[in-house]
Design a protein around this motif. Structure first.
Motif, PDB file in Angstrom:
ATOM      1  N   TYR A  39       9.623   2.578   3.425  1.00  0.00           N
ATOM      2  CA  TYR A  39       8.380   1.902   3.824  1.00  0.00           C
ATOM      3  C   TYR A  39       7.170   2.785   3.532  1.00  0.00           C
ATOM      4  CZ  TYR A  39       5.045  -0.736   6.640  1.00  0.00           C
ATOM      5  OH  TYR A  39       3.954  -1.467   7.046  1.00  0.00           O
ATOM      6  N   LEU A  40       7.252   4.059   3.886  1.00  0.00           N
ATOM      7  CA  LEU A  40       6.139   4.986   3.672  1.00  0.00           C
ATOM      8  C   LEU A  40       5.876   5.181   2.180  1.00  0.00           C
ATOM      9  CD1 LEU A  40       6.938   7.673   6.401  1.00  0.00           C
ATOM     10  CD2 LEU A  40       5.178   5.886   6.479  1.00  0.00           C
ATOM     11  N   ILE A  41       6.931   5.257   1.379  1.00  0.00           N
ATOM     12  CA  ILE A  41       6.784   5.370  -0.069  1.00  0.00           C
ATOM     13  C   ILE A  41       6.063   4.136  -0.616  1.00  0.00           C
ATOM     14  CG2 ILE A  41       8.038   5.337  -2.266  1.00  0.00           C
ATOM     15  CD1 ILE A  41       8.033   8.063  -1.004  1.00  0.00           C
ATOM     16  N   ALA A  42       6.467   2.967  -0.128  1.00  0.00           N
ATOM     17  CA  ALA A  42       5.847   1.724  -0.593  1.00  0.00           C
ATOM     18  C   ALA A  42       4.377   1.661  -0.202  1.00  0.00           C
ATOM     19  CB  ALA A  42       6.603   0.519  -0.009  1.00  0.00           C
ATOM     20  N   TYR A  43       4.090   2.011   1.057  1.00  0.00           N
ATOM     21  CA  TYR A  43       2.719   1.876   1.571  1.00  0.00           C
ATOM     22  C   TYR A  43       1.763   2.880   0.930  1.00  0.00           C
ATOM     23  CZ  TYR A  43      -1.067   1.090   4.891  1.00  0.00           C
ATOM     24  OH  TYR A  43      -2.280   0.782   5.451  1.00  0.00           O
ATOM     25  N   ILE A 101       2.402   4.983  -1.839  1.00  0.00           N
ATOM     26  CA  ILE A 101       2.526   5.278  -3.267  1.00  0.00           C
ATOM     27  C   ILE A 101       2.607   4.005  -4.109  1.00  0.00           C
ATOM     28  CG2 ILE A 101       3.940   6.397  -5.036  1.00  0.00           C
ATOM     29  CD1 ILE A 101       4.775   8.450  -2.955  1.00  0.00           C
ATOM     30  N   VAL A 102       3.635   3.195  -3.885  1.00  0.00           N
ATOM     31  CA  VAL A 102       3.869   2.021  -4.735  1.00  0.00           C
ATOM     32  C   VAL A 102       2.693   1.050  -4.698  1.00  0.00           C
ATOM     33  CG1 VAL A 102       5.385   0.062  -5.195  1.00  0.00           C
ATOM     34  CG2 VAL A 102       6.362   2.241  -4.452  1.00  0.00           C
ATOM     35  N   PHE A 103       2.188   0.765  -3.488  1.00  0.00           N
ATOM     36  CA  PHE A 103       1.109  -0.225  -3.343  1.00  0.00           C
ATOM     37  C   PHE A 103      -0.219   0.418  -2.930  1.00  0.00           C
ATOM     38  CE2 PHE A 103       5.121  -2.465  -2.234  1.00  0.00           C
ATOM     39  CZ  PHE A 103       5.156  -3.351  -3.306  1.00  0.00           C
ATOM     40  N   ARG A 104      -0.415   1.674  -3.304  1.00  0.00           N
ATOM     41  CA  ARG A 104      -1.616   2.391  -2.864  1.00  0.00           C
ATOM     42  C   ARG A 104      -2.912   1.773  -3.402  1.00  0.00           C
ATOM     43  NH1 ARG A 104       0.680   5.267  -6.918  1.00  0.00           N
ATOM     44  NH2 ARG A 104      -0.646   5.985  -8.657  1.00  0.00           N
ATOM     45  N   ASN A 105      -2.838   1.074  -4.537  1.00  0.00           N
ATOM     46  CA  ASN A 105      -4.034   0.468  -5.120  1.00  0.00           C
ATOM     47  C   ASN A 105      -4.250  -0.978  -4.678  1.00  0.00           C
ATOM     48  OD1 ASN A 105      -4.673   2.808  -6.618  1.00  0.00           O
ATOM     49  ND2 ASN A 105      -3.222   2.218  -8.233  1.00  0.00           N
ATOM     50  N   TRP A 106      -3.372  -1.484  -3.850  1.00  0.00           N
ATOM     51  CA  TRP A 106      -3.514  -2.857  -3.371  1.00  0.00           C
ATOM     52  C   TRP A 106      -4.512  -2.897  -2.222  1.00  0.00           C
ATOM     53  CZ3 TRP A 106       1.017  -6.765  -3.539  1.00  0.00           C
ATOM     54  CH2 TRP A 106       1.646  -6.709  -4.795  1.00  0.00           C
ATOM     55  N   SER A 107      -5.046  -4.079  -1.963  1.00  0.00           N
ATOM     56  CA  SER A 107      -5.993  -4.262  -0.870  1.00  0.00           C
ATOM     57  C   SER A 107      -5.355  -3.878   0.462  1.00  0.00           C
ATOM     58  CB  SER A 107      -6.437  -5.728  -0.814  1.00  0.00           C
ATOM     59  OG  SER A 107      -7.072  -6.021   0.416  1.00  0.00           O
ATOM     60  N   PRO A 108      -6.104  -3.194   1.340  1.00  0.00           N
ATOM     61  CA  PRO A 108      -5.569  -2.809   2.666  1.00  0.00           C
ATOM     62  C   PRO A 108      -5.048  -3.997   3.471  1.00  0.00           C
ATOM     63  CG  PRO A 108      -7.628  -1.680   2.222  1.00  0.00           C
ATOM     64  CD  PRO A 108      -7.479  -2.697   1.126  1.00  0.00           C
ATOM     65  N   LYS A 109      -5.572  -5.197   3.155  1.00  0.00           N
ATOM     66  CA  LYS A 109      -5.149  -6.386   3.899  1.00  0.00           C
ATOM     67  C   LYS A 109      -3.716  -6.796   3.565  1.00  0.00           C
ATOM     68  CE  LYS A 109      -9.733  -8.467   4.521  1.00  0.00           C
ATOM     69  NZ  LYS A 109     -10.566  -9.669   4.274  1.00  0.00           N
ATOM     70  N   ILE A 110      -3.282  -6.516   2.338  1.00  0.00           N
ATOM     71  CA  ILE A 110      -1.946  -6.974   1.932  1.00  0.00           C
ATOM     72  C   ILE A 110      -0.951  -5.834   1.720  1.00  0.00           C
ATOM     73  CG2 ILE A 110      -2.785  -9.111   0.912  1.00  0.00           C
ATOM     74  CD1 ILE A 110      -2.670  -7.833  -1.810  1.00  0.00           C
ATOM     75  N   ARG A 111      -1.422  -4.587   1.815  1.00  0.00           N
ATOM     76  CA  ARG A 111      -0.505  -3.451   1.650  1.00  0.00           C
ATOM     77  C   ARG A 111       0.620  -3.442   2.677  1.00  0.00           C
ATOM     78  NH1 ARG A 111      -3.835   1.918   1.438  1.00  0.00           N
ATOM     79  NH2 ARG A 111      -1.770   2.895   1.445  1.00  0.00           N
ATOM     80  N   PRO A 112       0.337  -3.679   3.964  1.00  0.00           N
ATOM     81  CA  PRO A 112       1.439  -3.690   4.940  1.00  0.00           C
ATOM     82  C   PRO A 112       2.490  -4.755   4.626  1.00  0.00           C
ATOM     83  CG  PRO A 112      -0.671  -3.514   6.063  1.00  0.00           C
ATOM     84  CD  PRO A 112      -0.971  -3.834   4.625  1.00  0.00           C
ATOM     85  N   GLU A 113       2.047  -5.963   4.257  1.00  0.00           N
ATOM     86  CA  GLU A 113       2.988  -7.034   3.933  1.00  0.00           C
ATOM     87  C   GLU A 113       3.812  -6.676   2.697  1.00  0.00           C
ATOM     88  OE1 GLU A 113       3.080 -11.852   2.985  1.00  0.00           O
ATOM     89  OE2 GLU A 113       1.185 -10.759   2.904  1.00  0.00           O
ATOM     90  N   ALA A 114       3.146  -6.052   1.723  1.00  0.00           N
ATOM     91  CA  ALA A 114       3.847  -5.640   0.505  1.00  0.00           C
ATOM     92  C   ALA A 114       4.898  -4.579   0.815  1.00  0.00           C
ATOM     93  CB  ALA A 114       2.847  -5.116  -0.521  1.00  0.00           C
ATOM     94  N   ALA A 115       4.557  -3.624   1.686  1.00  0.00           N
ATOM     95  CA  ALA A 115       5.506  -2.583   2.075  1.00  0.00           C
ATOM     96  C   ALA A 115       6.695  -3.186   2.820  1.00  0.00           C
ATOM     97  CB  ALA A 115       4.814  -1.535   2.940  1.00  0.00           C
ATOM     98  N   SER A 116       6.415  -4.194   3.641  1.00  0.00           N
ATOM     99  CA  SER A 116       7.485  -4.889   4.361  1.00  0.00           C
ATOM    100  C   SER A 116       8.421  -5.593   3.390  1.00  0.00           C
ATOM    101  CB  SER A 116       6.886  -5.900   5.347  1.00  0.00           C
ATOM    102  OG  SER A 116       7.897  -6.656   5.974  1.00  0.00           O
ATOM    103  N   CYS A 117       7.855  -6.242   2.368  1.00  0.00           N
ATOM    104  CA  CYS A 117       8.672  -6.888   1.336  1.00  0.00           C
ATOM    105  C   CYS A 117       9.512  -5.864   0.587  1.00  0.00           C
ATOM    106  CB  CYS A 117       7.773  -7.638   0.352  1.00  0.00           C
ATOM    107  SG  CYS A 117       7.082  -9.173   0.987  1.00  0.00           S
ATOM    108  N   PHE A 118       8.929  -4.690   0.373  1.00  0.00           N
ATOM    109  CA  PHE A 118       9.618  -3.647  -0.383  1.00  0.00           C
ATOM    110  C   PHE A 118      10.880  -3.186   0.343  1.00  0.00           C
ATOM    111  CE2 PHE A 118       9.972   0.582  -2.442  1.00  0.00           C
ATOM    112  CZ  PHE A 118       9.889   0.177  -3.765  1.00  0.00           C
ATOM    113  N   ILE A 119      10.783  -2.940   1.663  1.00  0.00           N
ATOM    114  CA  ILE A 119      11.990  -2.524   2.377  1.00  0.00           C
ATOM    115  C   ILE A 119      12.979  -3.680   2.493  1.00  0.00           C
ATOM    116  CG2 ILE A 119      10.869  -0.674   3.678  1.00  0.00           C
ATOM    117  CD1 ILE A 119      10.932  -2.513   6.142  1.00  0.00           C
ATOM    118  N   SER A 120      12.456  -4.911   2.505  1.00  0.00           N
ATOM    119  CA  SER A 120      13.338  -6.071   2.546  1.00  0.00           C
ATOM    120  C   SER A 120      14.175  -6.165   1.267  1.00  0.00           C
ATOM    121  CB  SER A 120      12.519  -7.352   2.721  1.00  0.00           C
ATOM    122  OG  SER A 120      13.360  -8.488   2.800  1.00  0.00           O
ATOM    123  N   LEU A 121      13.572  -5.747   0.136  1.00  0.00           N
ATOM    124  CA  LEU A 121      14.321  -5.720  -1.120  1.00  0.00           C
ATOM    125  C   LEU A 121      15.500  -4.754  -1.048  1.00  0.00           C
ATOM    126  CD1 LEU A 121      11.381  -5.737  -3.696  1.00  0.00           C
ATOM    127  CD2 LEU A 121      13.109  -7.528  -3.434  1.00  0.00           C
TER     128      LEU A 121
END
Length: 248
Positions: free
Chosen positions: A22-26, A28-48
């Motif tokens: 989750y921390l890697i996703a939040y 590093i992976v999605f560091r350039n994404w909007s702060p509004k959607i970064r948490p959701e993206a990190a959640s999807c990442f661990i779900s994968l």
């Protein structure tokens, strides 16, 4: 004599793994994404990292037990898979409590799911077959759903994401409908028939299996409502596009 692998507490190990992912996703992976959607993206990442592996692990754990059944004792392999999923849902629950504390539906869903997994794993130590089959049906759409969710989050500002979202929607909706709307209810019906016969009450108390059924039925009902709304929205959008083409 216990081996080193058997002596390591798997639940803290798996939780640490999902936290790290989750921390890697939040950060590093999605560091350039909007702060509004970064948490959701990190959640999807661990779900994968949970969904598809859980499907293969659960299926293997079921097949490896020649005596599997609705009231059979949990094997070590099945308990390992349960710990794997418990760790994931605990991590994702932390995510929702921190970033979306008002999302009562998802928090309640995760708490209810954890109740089922934890009671099966640590309280009665029986019935993992049923829980793992339900896990397979729930997570078989995971990879497609997470890709669809990530595309949906970026479709407004990315043409590629919008195209991916459009392409994934029909097959994802269809697969989800079959898994949650047909296979899930059919399997739950078989569970109810078996447990109501009373043959499992010496190892799985009535209040436990009844609570499992209630949680699963509620989860499936919400899933059916959710996918139904998505189908309605899908057909509405398609109808609007057809109308625009006719006007042109």
């Amino acid at each position: 004599m216990e081996t080193l692998a058997e002596s390591i507490p798997t639940l803290p190990l798996f939780f640490s793994m999902f936290l790290f992912i989750y921390l890697i996703a939040y950060f590093i992976v999605f560091r350039n994404w909007s702060p509004k959607i970064r948490p959701e993206a990190a959640s999807c990442f661990i779900s994968l990292f949970h969904g598809t592996p859980a499907v293969f692990l659960a299926t293997s754990a079921i097949i490896a037990d020649s005596q599997y059944g609705f009231a059979s004792p949990n094997t070590k392999f099945q308990n390992l898979v349960l710990d794997y999923s418990i760790a994931y849902f605990l991590m994702d629950l932390c995510h929702y409590v921190i970033f979306f504390p008002n999302d009562v539906l998802f928090i309640g869903h995760h708490l209810a799911t954890l109740f089922v997994f934890v009671t099966c794993r640590y309280l009665v130590s029986h019935g993992a077959f049923a829980i793992l089959v339900l896990l397979v049906l729930a997570e078989v759409t995971s990879a497609c759903q997470n890709a669809w969710t990530l595309a949906s989050a970026r479709k407004a500002d990315s043409a590629v994401a919008a195209k991916v979202y459009e392409l994934l929607s029909p097959p994802f909706y269809a697969l989800y409908s079959v898994a949650r709307g047909f296979a899930g209810p059919l399997f739950v019906y078989q569970m109810v028939v078996f447990y109501m016969s009373g043959v499992a009450e010496n190892v799985i108390p009535r209040w436990v299996w009844v609570s499992w059924i209630v949680v699963v039925v509620m989860a499936i009902s919400v899933s059916i409502l959710w996918i139904s709304n998505l189908w309605v929205e899908f057909y509405r959008e398609r109808s609007e596009k057809l109308e625009k083409k006719k006007i042109r």
